[in-house]
Structures are given as structure tokens and as C-alpha cells.
Write an enzyme that holds these catalytic residues in place. Structure first.
Site, PDB file in Angstrom:
ATOM      1  N   CYS A 261      66.585  70.701  46.839  1.00 38.55           N
ATOM      2  CA  CYS A 261      66.769  70.384  48.262  1.00 38.55           C
ATOM      3  C   CYS A 261      65.707  69.419  48.777  1.00 38.55           C
ATOM      4  O   CYS A 261      66.017  68.459  49.467  1.00 38.55           O
ATOM      5  CB  CYS A 261      66.758  71.660  49.096  1.00 38.55           C
ATOM      6  SG  CYS A 261      68.051  72.819  48.620  1.00 38.55           S
ATOM      7  N   HIS A 262      64.445  69.680  48.437  1.00 38.86           N
ATOM      8  CA  HIS A 262      63.367  68.830  48.924  1.00 38.86           C
ATOM      9  C   HIS A 262      62.380  68.433  47.838  1.00 38.86           C
ATOM     10  O   HIS A 262      61.347  67.837  48.115  1.00 38.86           O
ATOM     11  CB  HIS A 262      62.633  69.519  50.078  1.00 38.86           C
ATOM     12  CG  HIS A 262      63.533  69.781  51.237  1.00 38.86           C
ATOM     13  ND1 HIS A 262      64.101  71.007  51.464  1.00 38.86           N
ATOM     14  CD2 HIS A 262      64.014  68.971  52.206  1.00 38.86           C
ATOM     15  CE1 HIS A 262      64.872  70.938  52.529  1.00 38.86           C
ATOM     16  NE2 HIS A 262      64.841  69.717  53.001  1.00 38.86           N
ATOM     17  N   GLY A 263      62.663  68.821  46.583  1.00 38.77           N
ATOM     18  CA  GLY A 263      61.872  68.333  45.461  1.00 38.77           C
ATOM     19  C   GLY A 263      60.612  69.107  45.123  1.00 38.77           C
ATOM     20  O   GLY A 263      59.646  68.520  44.645  1.00 38.77           O
TER      21      GLY A 263
ATOM     22  N   LEU B  38      61.667  76.017  52.400  1.00 40.70           N
ATOM     23  CA  LEU B  38      62.697  76.327  53.388  1.00 40.70           C
ATOM     24  C   LEU B  38      63.653  77.425  52.935  1.00 40.70           C
ATOM     25  O   LEU B  38      64.719  77.586  53.505  1.00 40.70           O
ATOM     26  CB  LEU B  38      63.496  75.065  53.751  1.00 40.70           C
ATOM     27  CG  LEU B  38      62.744  74.028  54.567  1.00 40.70           C
ATOM     28  CD1 LEU B  38      63.591  72.783  54.769  1.00 40.70           C
ATOM     29  CD2 LEU B  38      62.301  74.584  55.904  1.00 40.70           C
TER      30      LEU B  38
END
Length: 180
Positions: free
Chosen positions: A144-146, A121
Site C-alpha cells: 500500500c505504501h511501501g 495504516l
């Protein structure tokens, strides 16, 4: 030959000339209006100045990283240790989501150059500073999302679909690279 017929041929010739002239002038007018509109879409001078950047790597010691800005994006440059190079080369391509060898991603194995934007992202991954979390594979980690990246910037775990991008770059000398 009737008088009327000769006069009609002259009128037809004049009419053809007027039609062709009108179309030609309309084409020239359209081009003169379109040119500035198209030309204004070219990049500005300040943007073109950012098209490439030179980076001096002489002060970068093994294990150190720097972040430079290129085209408004962070670019990670890391002087890899022999251990990091070894780990990057030993990885099996079968274990990767987006398989690329380390040799495909570097032009000088001592240095890795990557656009520092997560491919999931668009976040900026951690791992540039000595105290940052580097993730499970020792490269970069996007909190943020790993997403976990290895020493070659390849995605190994997490939602990111592809590896960190390698910008176009070349070595101008042993210690200077030109990005872009």
C-alpha cells in the site's frame, strides 16, 4: 428546661435521621442503576473466547509460514531457516528506525510470531505465501505504501513508524504455542 427545647432536640434528631436515610437510599438507587450500565461494557463471552488461541506448529517446516486469527487480527507465524535467523541477528541496530534485537522479539529463534498488521495504516503485509513479494529485506512487504520489514518483523524502509507487533505468546510444548 423549657418544654420547647426538648421537643426541638427530638425534631433535630429525626431530621438528621431522615436526611441520612434519604442519602443512603439515593446512593443505593444510583448504584443499582449504574451497575448494569457498567457491567454491559465488559467483553461478551464470544470475545473472551478469542482472548487466546493455541497453535500447533508441528506441521510447519523450515521456511514455511501460517496465518492464524487472534482477536480478529491476522497473526503471522514463520518457521525461520538458519539463514533467516543469521540475517536477523546480524543487523546493526544503528540501521533501524525502531531498534530492537532479534532476541528481544522471539522466545524460540526458530519461530517468529507477529501481528500481521502494518504499523503505518493497518494494512496486511505480503510475505506469508511462497510466491509473495517479501520486500527488500526478505521479511514482509506492505504494498500500500511501501513498508519493508526484515526476518524479525522490524521496519527497515518505508513510512511505517514501528516494527510489527509481537503478541504475548508462550510455548506450551516444543510444537504448541499459546497466543494471548
Amino acid at each position: 428546661m423549657p418544654k420547647n427545647s426538648k421537643s426541638k432536640k427530638n425534631n433535630d434528631g429525626k431530621r438528621d435521621f431522615l436526611i441520612i436515610s434519604t442519602y443512603a437510599m439515593a446512593g443505593i438507587g444510583a448504584a443499582s442503576v449504574a451497575w448494569p450500565l457498567i457491567d454491559q461494557m465488559n467483553p461478551a463471552a464470544d470475545t473472551l473466547a478469542l482472548a487466546s488461541t493455541e497453535v500447533d506448529l508441528s506441521s510447519l517446516e523450515e521456511g514455511q509460514s501460517i496465518t492464524v486469527t487472534w482477536r480478529g487480527k491476522p497473526v503471522f507465524v514463520r518457521h525461520r531457516t538458519p539463514e533467516e535467523i543469521k540475517l536477523a541477528k546480524e543487523v546493526s541496530l544503528d540501521e533501524m528506525r525502531h531498534p530492537e534485537t532479534d532476541e528481544e522479539r522471539v522466545s524460540n529463534e526458530k519461530f517468529i510470531v507477529l501481528v500481521g498488521v502494518c504499523t503505518h495504516l493497518g494494512c496486511v503485509p505480503l510475505g506469508q505465501k511462497s510466491g509473495d513479494v517479501k520486500g527488500q529485506y526478505g521479511g514482509w512487504f506492505c504494498p500500500c505504501h511501501g513498508s519493508h520489514y526484515d526476518h524479525s518483523g522490524r521496519i527497515r524502509k518505508g513510512p511505517a513508524p514501528t516494527n510489527l507487533e509481537v503478541p504475548s505468546y508462550k510455548f506450551l510444548s516444543d510444537n504448541i504455542i499459546k497466543i494471548g
